[in-house]
Design an enzyme around this catalytic site. Structure first.
Site, mmCIF file in Angstrom:
data_model
loop_
_atom_site.group_PDB
_atom_site.id
_atom_site.type_symbol
_atom_site.label_atom_id
_atom_site.label_comp_id
_atom_site.label_asym_id
_atom_site.label_seq_id
_atom_site.Cartn_x
_atom_site.Cartn_y
_atom_site.Cartn_z
ATOM 1 C CG ASN A 6 -39.445 -20.623 85.133
ATOM 2 O OD1 ASN A 6 -38.264 -20.321 85.339
ATOM 3 N ND2 ASN A 6 -39.876 -21.859 85.242
ATOM 4 C CG HIS A 9 -33.493 -20.194 81.811
ATOM 5 N ND1 HIS A 9 -32.740 -21.306 82.118
ATOM 6 C CD2 HIS A 9 -34.620 -20.643 81.214
ATOM 7 C CE1 HIS A 9 -33.378 -22.386 81.705
ATOM 8 N NE2 HIS A 9 -34.527 -22.011 81.156
ATOM 9 C CG HIS A 49 -37.722 -26.823 88.365
ATOM 10 N ND1 HIS A 49 -37.777 -27.544 87.194
ATOM 11 C CD2 HIS A 49 -37.656 -27.743 89.345
ATOM 12 C CE1 HIS A 49 -37.740 -28.836 87.458
ATOM 13 N NE2 HIS A 49 -37.655 -28.982 88.776
ATOM 14 N NE ARG A 51 -33.439 -29.747 86.661
ATOM 15 C CZ ARG A 51 -34.234 -30.227 85.694
ATOM 16 N NH1 ARG A 51 -35.063 -29.430 85.059
ATOM 17 N NH2 ARG A 51 -34.193 -31.498 85.365
ATOM 18 N NE ARG A 55 -30.052 -29.051 85.507
ATOM 19 C CZ ARG A 55 -30.592 -29.863 84.598
ATOM 20 N NH1 ARG A 55 -31.103 -29.363 83.507
ATOM 21 N NH2 ARG A 55 -30.619 -31.159 84.775
ATOM 22 C CD GLU A 76 -41.763 -25.024 87.111
ATOM 23 O OE1 GLU A 76 -40.685 -25.549 86.784
ATOM 24 O OE2 GLU A 76 -42.404 -24.291 86.372
ATOM 25 C CB THR A 106 -35.651 -27.649 80.084
ATOM 26 O OG1 THR A 106 -36.728 -27.007 80.769
ATOM 27 C CG2 THR A 106 -36.120 -28.056 78.707
ATOM 28 C CB THR A 107 -39.557 -29.869 82.819
ATOM 29 O OG1 THR A 107 -38.986 -29.151 83.902
ATOM 30 C CG2 THR A 107 -40.498 -30.928 83.349
ATOM 31 C CD GLU A 157 -47.237 -25.063 84.297
ATOM 32 O OE1 GLU A 157 -47.237 -24.700 85.490
ATOM 33 O OE2 GLU A 157 -46.274 -24.893 83.521
ATOM 34 C CG HIS A 196 -41.823 -26.692 78.670
ATOM 35 N ND1 HIS A 196 -40.985 -26.841 79.748
ATOM 36 C CD2 HIS A 196 -41.084 -26.990 77.594
ATOM 37 C CE1 HIS A 196 -39.807 -27.231 79.338
ATOM 38 N NE2 HIS A 196 -39.831 -27.323 78.025
ATOM 39 C CG HIS A 219 -35.660 -20.043 77.056
ATOM 40 N ND1 HIS A 219 -35.570 -19.589 75.762
ATOM 41 C CD2 HIS A 219 -34.406 -20.413 77.407
ATOM 42 C CE1 HIS A 219 -34.322 -19.693 75.348
ATOM 43 N NE2 HIS A 219 -33.604 -20.195 76.327
HETATM 44 N N1 PXP Z 1 -43.788 -24.822 83.449
HETATM 45 C C1 PXP Z 1 -43.008 -25.837 83.882
HETATM 46 C C2 PXP Z 1 -43.630 -26.886 84.730
HETATM 47 C C3 PXP Z 1 -41.631 -25.899 83.557
HETATM 48 O O1 PXP Z 1 -40.891 -26.912 84.000
HETATM 49 C C4 PXP Z 1 -41.076 -24.859 82.791
HETATM 50 C C5 PXP Z 1 -39.621 -24.878 82.455
HETATM 51 O O2 PXP Z 1 -38.868 -24.758 83.596
HETATM 52 C C6 PXP Z 1 -41.923 -23.807 82.390
HETATM 53 C C7 PXP Z 1 -43.271 -23.824 82.710
HETATM 54 C C8 PXP Z 1 -41.404 -22.643 81.614
HETATM 55 O O3 PXP Z 1 -40.950 -23.071 80.365
HETATM 56 P P1 PXP Z 1 -40.192 -22.053 79.432
HETATM 57 O O4 PXP Z 1 -38.934 -21.674 80.137
HETATM 58 O O5 PXP Z 1 -39.974 -22.829 78.193
HETATM 59 O O6 PXP Z 1 -41.094 -20.864 79.233
#
Ligand code: PXP
Length: 246
Positions: A6, A9, A49, A51, A55, A76, A106-107, A157, A196, A219
């Site tokens: 992901n 960031h 994602h 959004r 953002r 996402e 965040t989510t 997920e 996540h 992250h």
């Molecule tokens: N999966 C989903 C559905 C998410 O919303 C996020 C955060 O955007 C992640 C995975 C990744 O999470 P992290 O950035 O904490 O690894």
């Protein structure tokens, strides 16, 4: 076990400086370059994602990635008409439906499929008809897994945020919830993914959870990339994930 990286960031950092100067030749860092580096290092897919408030990831990023990154794209998105229209135009390989509220950092928490079954099912139908594989981001709760299966989505997920933040006995309880939900999902022939808050430190504890096909990690990888570069950050995560027994 596959790794979806992901890269939201990377865009967060760019937007911190260039949100009001989207056409600046100085705009950096580049999410596309991060994706290409991740691809070269062995990532299996790229997750973004987009959004409602844009953002971090912008529509332009999504289309650039679609056109120029060789990896499957996992979009996402919240369950809304606007996002559905974007997804149908973008045609990513995967969509992961997530809850979304403007106030959250965040989510936070999974999609409540149980209480929004008809709305979520209609969205899944539209996406699947367009040839897009659909995942539902849900809390590790057997009721939510069963509801997800009813929508016709092919994947779940499991939200690992509570696991990631829990310590000691609480963490063991979270692992048990994840194990039950993963078994239930696999029993219903859903592909079971997780994501996540997963990082290099807590990853091994997740290996107790069976049936995991893919982890989505953002992250921790982007943070590690600041020290060692995206390629090395991805290779380190892939190496750690290779210990998964499943
Ligand atoms: N999966 C989903 C559905 C998410 O919303 C996020 C955060 O955007 C992640 C995975 C990744 O999470 P992290 O950035 O904490 O690894």
């Amino acid at each position: 076990m596959l790794l979806g990286v992901n890269i939201d960031h990377v865009a967060t950092l760019r937007q911190a400086r260039y949100a009001l100067l989207p056409d600046s030749p100085n705009a950096e860092p580049s999410p596309l370059q991060a994706a290409l580096d991740a691809a070269e290092a062995g990532a299996d897919s790229i997750t973004i994602h987009v959004r409602g408030d844009r953002r971090h990831m912008q529509d332009r990023d999504a289309f650039e990635l679609r056109e120029q990154c060789p990896l499957p794209l996992n979009l996402e998105m919240g369950v809304s008409d606007g996002m559905l229209a974007l997804a149908l135009e973008l045609k990513p390989e995967f969509v992961c439906l997530v809850p979304e509220s403007r106030e959250e950092v965040t989510t936070e928490g999974g999609l409540d499929v149980l209480s929004r079954l008809d709305e979520v099912k209609a969205c899944v139908d539209r996406l699947r008809t367009a040839g897009i594989r659909v995942s539902l981001f849900i809390d590790p709760d057997v009721g939510q897994v069963e509801a997800a299966a009813e929508t016709g989505g092919e994947m779940i997920e499991l939200h690992t945020g509570c696991f990631a933040n829990a310590l000691g006995d609480e963490r063991s309880a979270e692992i048990e919830r994840l194990i039950d939900a993963a078994r239930c999902g696999a029993g219903m022939e859903l592909q079971v993914n997780a994501g996540h808050g997963i990082n290099y430190g807590n990853l091994p504890a997740l290996f107790e959870v069976p049936h995991l096909a893919e982890l989505n990690i953002g992250h921790a990888i982007v943070s590690r990339a600041m020290r060692v570069g995206m390629g090395e950050a991805v290779r380190e995560m892939k190496t750690a994930m290779a210990q998964y027994p499943g």
